[in-house]
Write a protein that holds these residues in place. Structure first.
Motif, PDB file in Angstrom:
ATOM      1  N   THR A 198     -23.501  -0.159  -8.274  1.00 20.73           N
ATOM      2  CA  THR A 198     -22.286  -0.932  -8.035  1.00 20.73           C
ATOM      3  C   THR A 198     -21.207   0.004  -7.498  1.00 20.73           C
ATOM      4  N   SER A 199     -20.346  -0.533  -6.657  1.00 22.77           N
ATOM      5  CA  SER A 199     -19.209   0.216  -6.153  1.00 22.77           C
ATOM      6  C   SER A 199     -17.943  -0.321  -6.824  1.00 22.77           C
ATOM      7  N   TYR A 200     -17.214   0.565  -7.475  1.00 22.99           N
ATOM      8  CA  TYR A 200     -15.962   0.214  -8.135  1.00 22.99           C
ATOM      9  C   TYR A 200     -14.827   0.792  -7.300  1.00 22.99           C
ATOM     10  N   LYS A 201     -13.880  -0.051  -6.927  1.00 18.09           N
ATOM     11  CA  LYS A 201     -12.780   0.372  -6.061  1.00 18.09           C
ATOM     12  C   LYS A 201     -11.465   0.241  -6.823  1.00 18.09           C
ATOM     13  N   LEU A 202     -10.868   1.391  -7.086  1.00 20.16           N
ATOM     14  CA  LEU A 202      -9.652   1.431  -7.887  1.00 20.16           C
ATOM     15  C   LEU A 202      -8.425   1.586  -6.996  1.00 20.16           C
ATOM     16  N   ASP A 203      -7.444   0.747  -7.242  1.00 26.76           N
ATOM     17  CA  ASP A 203      -6.191   0.755  -6.490  1.00 26.76           C
ATOM     18  C   ASP A 203      -5.095   1.418  -7.316  1.00 26.76           C
ATOM     19  N   TRP A 204      -4.089   1.925  -6.619  1.00 24.34           N
ATOM     20  CA  TRP A 204      -2.932   2.490  -7.290  1.00 24.34           C
ATOM     21  C   TRP A 204      -2.107   1.376  -7.903  1.00 24.34           C
ATOM     22  N   ASN A 205      -1.793   1.515  -9.184  1.00 27.69           N
ATOM     23  CA  ASN A 205      -0.965   0.545  -9.891  1.00 27.69           C
ATOM     24  C   ASN A 205       0.381   1.208 -10.146  1.00 27.69           C
ATOM     25  N   GLU A 206       1.390   0.738  -9.457  1.00 27.92           N
ATOM     26  CA  GLU A 206       2.726   1.334  -9.562  1.00 27.92           C
ATOM     27  C   GLU A 206       3.314   1.170 -10.953  1.00 27.92           C
ATOM     28  N   THR A 207       2.993   0.094 -11.632  1.00 25.42           N
ATOM     29  CA  THR A 207       3.531  -0.160 -12.965  1.00 25.42           C
ATOM     30  C   THR A 207       3.015   0.850 -13.982  1.00 25.42           C
ATOM     31  N   THR A 208       1.705   1.122 -13.961  1.00 23.63           N
ATOM     32  CA  THR A 208       1.112   2.042 -14.927  1.00 23.63           C
ATOM     33  C   THR A 208       0.999   3.468 -14.403  1.00 23.63           C
ATOM     34  N   MET A 213       0.850  -1.186   0.000  1.00 21.09           N
ATOM     35  CA  MET A 213       0.000   0.000   0.000  1.00 21.09           C
ATOM     36  C   MET A 213       0.889   1.240   0.000  1.00 21.09           C
ATOM     37  N   ILE A 214       0.506   2.231  -0.820  1.00 23.45           N
ATOM     38  CA  ILE A 214       1.286   3.464  -0.859  1.00 23.45           C
ATOM     39  C   ILE A 214       1.012   4.305   0.391  1.00 23.45           C
ATOM     40  N   ASP A 215       1.941   5.169   0.707  1.00 26.93           N
ATOM     41  CA  ASP A 215       1.760   6.005   1.898  1.00 26.93           C
ATOM     42  C   ASP A 215       0.717   7.092   1.618  1.00 26.93           C
ATOM     43  N   GLU A 216       0.244   7.718   2.683  1.00 20.84           N
ATOM     44  CA  GLU A 216      -0.846   8.686   2.569  1.00 20.84           C
ATOM     45  C   GLU A 216      -0.478   9.894   1.717  1.00 20.84           C
ATOM     46  N   ALA A 217       0.714  10.415   1.896  1.00 18.50           N
ATOM     47  CA  ALA A 217       1.128  11.597   1.120  1.00 18.50           C
ATOM     48  C   ALA A 217       1.156  11.281  -0.373  1.00 18.50           C
ATOM     49  N   THR A 218       1.688  10.115  -0.735  1.00 18.29           N
ATOM     50  CA  THR A 218       1.719   9.708  -2.141  1.00 18.29           C
ATOM     51  C   THR A 218       0.307   9.511  -2.666  1.00 18.29           C
ATOM     52  N   PHE A 219      -0.549   8.869  -1.862  1.00 22.12           N
ATOM     53  CA  PHE A 219      -1.938   8.670  -2.276  1.00 22.12           C
ATOM     54  C   PHE A 219      -2.615  10.012  -2.548  1.00 22.12           C
ATOM     55  N   ARG A 220      -2.465  10.930  -1.637  1.00 23.77           N
ATOM     56  CA  ARG A 220      -3.121  12.239  -1.806  1.00 23.77           C
ATOM     57  C   ARG A 220      -2.621  12.948  -3.072  1.00 23.77           C
ATOM     58  N   LEU A 247      -8.932  -0.483 -11.916  1.00 22.64           N
ATOM     59  CA  LEU A 247      -9.853  -1.496 -11.425  1.00 22.64           C
ATOM     60  C   LEU A 247      -9.191  -2.841 -11.701  1.00 22.64           C
ATOM     61  N   SER A 248      -8.805  -3.549 -10.657  1.00 25.05           N
ATOM     62  CA  SER A 248      -8.018  -4.768 -10.849  1.00 25.05           C
ATOM     63  C   SER A 248      -8.756  -5.815 -11.679  1.00 25.05           C
ATOM     64  N   LYS A 249     -10.056  -5.876 -11.580  1.00 21.66           N
ATOM     65  CA  LYS A 249     -10.853  -6.876 -12.312  1.00 21.66           C
ATOM     66  C   LYS A 249     -10.728  -6.728 -13.828  1.00 21.66           C
ATOM     67  N   THR A 250     -10.666  -5.468 -14.316  1.00 17.73           N
ATOM     68  CA  THR A 250     -10.649  -5.241 -15.759  1.00 17.73           C
ATOM     69  C   THR A 250      -9.359  -4.601 -16.266  1.00 17.73           C
ATOM     70  N   GLY A 251      -8.579  -4.011 -15.352  1.00 11.98           N
ATOM     71  CA  GLY A 251      -7.371  -3.301 -15.757  1.00 11.98           C
ATOM     72  C   GLY A 251      -7.631  -1.891 -16.263  1.00 11.98           C
ATOM     73  N   GLU A 252      -8.900  -1.449 -16.225  1.00  9.05           N
ATOM     74  CA  GLU A 252      -9.232  -0.104 -16.696  1.00  9.05           C
ATOM     75  C   GLU A 252      -8.733   0.943 -15.703  1.00  9.05           C
ATOM     76  N   ASP A 253      -8.196   2.043 -16.241  1.00  4.41           N
ATOM     77  CA  ASP A 253      -7.816   3.139 -15.358  1.00  4.41           C
ATOM     78  C   ASP A 253      -9.047   4.002 -15.077  1.00  4.41           C
ATOM     79  N   LEU A 254      -8.879   4.988 -14.219  1.00  6.18           N
ATOM     80  CA  LEU A 254      -9.982   5.819 -13.757  1.00  6.18           C
ATOM     81  C   LEU A 254     -10.764   6.446 -14.909  1.00  6.18           C
ATOM     82  N   LYS A 255     -10.064   7.045 -15.846  1.00  2.00           N
ATOM     83  CA  LYS A 255     -10.736   7.726 -16.957  1.00  2.00           C
ATOM     84  C   LYS A 255     -11.455   6.740 -17.882  1.00  2.00           C
TER      85      LYS A 255
END
Length: 112
Positions: free
Chosen positions: A70-80, A1-8, A85-93
Motif C-alpha cells: 500500500t502507498s500512504y501519502k501524508l500531507d502537511w497539516n498546518e494545525t498540528t 499547498m505549502i511552498d517548496e522551501a517550507t516543505f523541504r 495521513l488524512s484518512k486516519t489523522g496519524e502523523d508520520l511517526k
C-alpha cells in the motif's frame, strides 16, 4: 499547498526525527534494520522478503510510505505542524509505528 522551501524544511525535520526513532527501535527489537540512502529511508525485515520505503515527494509536497503493498501519502497539516495521513489523522511517526506493529505482529514496538 505549502511552498517548496517550507516543505523541504519541515519534511527534513520530520524525517530526521523518524530516523532517530527508527535507529533506537532497531537497536531494541532486532527484527528490522534501518538504512538511509540519500533521503530515501528503507526499513528491511529479517526474512528479507519485504521492506518499507519512506521518501519525500517534493513536487506534490507529501511524504510517501510504501508498506504492505500500500502507498500512504501524508500531507502537511498546518494545525498540528506534522505530516499526517488524512484518512486516519496519524502523523508520520505514529503511522510508521502502527505499520511496524502490524507487519511484525508485535504490539510492543514503540518509536520513541
Amino acid at each position: 499547498m505549502i511552498d517548496e522551501a517550507t516543505f523541504r524544511r519541515e519534511s527534513d525535520g520530520a524525517l530526521e526525527l523518524l530516523k532517530q526513532s527508527l535507529i533506537s527501535a532497531e537497536d531494541d527489537s532486532g527484527t528490522f534494520e534501518f538504512e538511509d540512502n540519500n533521503g530515501v529511508m528503507n526499513i528491511l525485515f529479517e526474512n528479507g522478503s519485504s521492506k518499507f520505503v519512506i521518501t519525500p515527494n517534493t513536487p506534490i509536497r507529501q511524504i510517501w510510505i510504501s508498506a504492505q503493498a500500500t502507498s500512504y501519502k501524508l500531507d502537511w497539516n498546518e494545525t498540528t505542524h506534522a505530516f499526517t495521513l488524512s484518512k486516519t489523522g496519524e502523523d508520520l511517526k505514529r503511522l510508521t509505528e502502527r505499520l511496524l506493529r502490524e507487519h511484525l505482529n508485535d504490539s510492543t514496538i514503540t518509536l520513541p
